[in-house]
Design a protein around this motif. Structure first.
Motif, PDB file in Angstrom:
ATOM      1  N   ILE A   1       2.006  -6.406 -24.224  1.00 39.68           N
ATOM      2  CA  ILE A   1       2.757  -6.339 -22.971  1.00 39.68           C
ATOM      3  C   ILE A   1       3.018  -4.857 -22.718  1.00 39.68           C
ATOM      4  O   ILE A   1       3.349  -4.120 -23.665  1.00 39.68           O
TER       5      ILE A   1
ATOM      6  N   CYS B   1       2.653  -9.384 -12.112  1.00 36.21           N
ATOM      7  CA  CYS B   1       3.198  -9.842 -13.397  1.00 36.21           C
ATOM      8  C   CYS B   1       4.682  -9.524 -13.360  1.00 36.21           C
ATOM      9  O   CYS B   1       5.090  -8.471 -12.865  1.00 36.21           O
TER      10      CYS B   1
ATOM     11  N   LEU C   1       7.828  -3.286 -15.865  1.00 37.83           N
ATOM     12  CA  LEU C   1       6.767  -4.026 -16.537  1.00 37.83           C
ATOM     13  C   LEU C   1       5.481  -3.707 -15.780  1.00 37.83           C
ATOM     14  O   LEU C   1       5.476  -3.688 -14.535  1.00 37.83           O
TER      15      LEU C   1
ATOM     16  N   ALA D   1       7.881 -11.671 -19.361  1.00 39.92           N
ATOM     17  CA  ALA D   1       7.306 -12.406 -20.494  1.00 39.92           C
ATOM     18  C   ALA D   1       8.453 -12.829 -21.391  1.00 39.92           C
ATOM     19  O   ALA D   1       9.551 -12.252 -21.342  1.00 39.92           O
TER      20      ALA D   1
ATOM     21  N   LEU E   1      11.760  -8.933 -19.510  1.00 40.21           N
ATOM     22  CA  LEU E   1      11.356  -9.448 -20.827  1.00 40.21           C
ATOM     23  C   LEU E   1      12.512 -10.264 -21.409  1.00 40.21           C
ATOM     24  O   LEU E   1      13.670  -9.836 -21.339  1.00 40.21           O
TER      25      LEU E   1
ATOM     26  N   LEU F   1       4.082 -16.094 -20.086  1.00 38.34           N
ATOM     27  CA  LEU F   1       3.771 -14.942 -19.218  1.00 38.34           C
ATOM     28  C   LEU F   1       4.066 -15.426 -17.804  1.00 38.34           C
ATOM     29  O   LEU F   1       3.537 -16.462 -17.376  1.00 38.34           O
TER      30      LEU F   1
ATOM     31  N   PHE G   1       0.055  -7.455 -18.575  1.00 40.66           N
ATOM     32  CA  PHE G   1      -0.162  -8.273 -19.779  1.00 40.66           C
ATOM     33  C   PHE G   1      -1.596  -8.003 -20.244  1.00 40.66           C
ATOM     34  O   PHE G   1      -2.490  -7.779 -19.408  1.00 40.66           O
TER      35      PHE G   1
END
Ligand SMILES: O=S(=O)(O)c1ccc(O)c(O)c1
Ligand SMILES: [Fe+2]
Length: 357
Positions: A215, A18, A153, A21, A64, A77, A156
């Protein structure tokens, strides 16, 4: 509920992790006060319309994007794939799934190269990209780290009505399950799946969806999470703290959940575990185990089960939410887990909240 897509004949794109976002907020200044002044995210770029923020270990342009808009919602996402060539694979894979697919040129999103954006079978706006602008990695810029510094990060978490169908879709993308929450008659309440060798890049939480549940950013140490709590207390913003701090049962992570000024849920999390070996054992939790979501047995506040963010389609319209038809965890555990056991079978002394609720 999402239909189970027929198995595509083309391979899935090779997802690494990931990666970022984009959240739509209604007040950019209020969002900046939360994401930058309180959470300490680094501003890679900002203008009147958006903030491009990154956690300290991130060397890509952002982790982000916070963009001002009419309604609070998730607009994408994004997963990073292993190479630019994977974009063609992603396009072919999702066309086989019969969903909406768009190619985006380099620069369509500041700092991001060419990308493929889809409305996935669960109804979520998902992007795959490889090329991105590199920026300074602040891992050792301790001169810039606030006391609550966030490292990267981590994952999600999405609400979707049919967890088994969503799990099959993500397993089709090459994700593997690390943990799940089930009950004796086979209902699946939640599942955690990964590509990077940690507990998850995506968590599927049974509920009305498509909606974004949260998140999550990882911090290096628990004291950074505790500092964010103290910082919010000093601002007399203790109502921003929704759940925790605590220790998760699932994932073993030390956690805190916050709500941003528009209600988007942000988790700060540290100390989950390595999952990278092929035979990583899957952990199954009983929905009646009161330590599954908080290892210390503290209750899950009802809003954590009921509230989540809307998601947008590729035209920026709010996706229609499909109600969950399987039983809901909050009903099964009577809201704040008042009737879940500390010791299996111990129904006389084992209920932490007992008859308080
Ligand atoms: O509450 S849970 O222990 O199930 C949990 C575990 C990991 C997470 O990232 C999370 O949001 C929630
Ligand atoms: Fe989480």
């Amino acid at each position: 509920p999402p239909t189970t897509p027929s198995l595509p004949t083309v391979p899935p794109p090779d997802v690494i992790r990931c990666a970022y976002a984009e959240l739509i907020v209604t007040d950019l200044a209020a969002a900046r006060a939360f994401y930058v002044d309180v959470l300490g995210l680094v501003v890679t770029h900002e203008d009147d319309h958006a903030l491009y923020l990154r956690a300290f270990e991130e060397y890509l342009h952002h982790s982000l994007i916070v963009r001002v808009g009419a309604v609070p919602a998730l607009s994408v996402l994004a997963y990073r794939v292993r190479s630019e060539a994977e974009l063609d694979v992603a396009e072919a894979y999702y066309r086989q799934l019969g969903v909406r697919v768009e190619r985006r040129p380099a620069g369509a999103t500041r700092g991001i190269g060419a990308a493929v954006r889809v409305e996935d079978p669960l109804g979520f706006p998902i992007e795959f990209f490889y090329t991105a602008e590199h920026t300074e990695r602040f891992t050792q810029r301790y001169d810039m780290h606030p006391a609550g510094a966030l490292a990267r990060l981590d994952h999600f978490n999405v609400n979707t009505p049919d967890v088994p169908a969503a799990r099959r879709y993500y397993e089709g993308l090459g994700f593997r399950v690390s943990e799940d929450i089930v009950d004796g008659d086979g209902t699946v309440y939640a599942a955690w799946l990964f590509r990077k060798p940690t507990v998850h890049d995506i968590a599927l939480t049974g509920g009305d969806g498509p909606r974004l549940h949260h998140i999550a950013f990882a911090a290096q140490e628990r004291h950074q999470i505790l500092h964010v709590c103290d910082h919010l207390g000093a601002l007399r913003q203790s109502d921003v703290i929704e759940r925790g701090p605590g220790r998760h049962g699932v994932s073993n992570a030390f956690y805190l959940y916050l709500r941003d000024p528009d209600g988007h849920r942000i988790e700060i999390y540290t100390h989950d575990y390595y999952t990278g070996d092929p035979d990583n054992p899957v952990i199954h939790w009983d929905v009646h185990d009161n330590q599954r979501r908080d290892w210390w047995g503290n209750p899950v506040v009802p809003s954590w089960y009921t509230e989540a963010s809307d998601v947008l389609d590729l035209d920026g319209r709010v996706q229609k939410v499909v109600p969950r038809t399987d039983s809901n965890e909050m009903d099964v555990t009577v809201g704040a887990d008042g009737f879940s056991y500390a010791r299996e079978g111990d129904t006389s002394t084992g209920f932490k909240l007992g008859t308080q609720i």
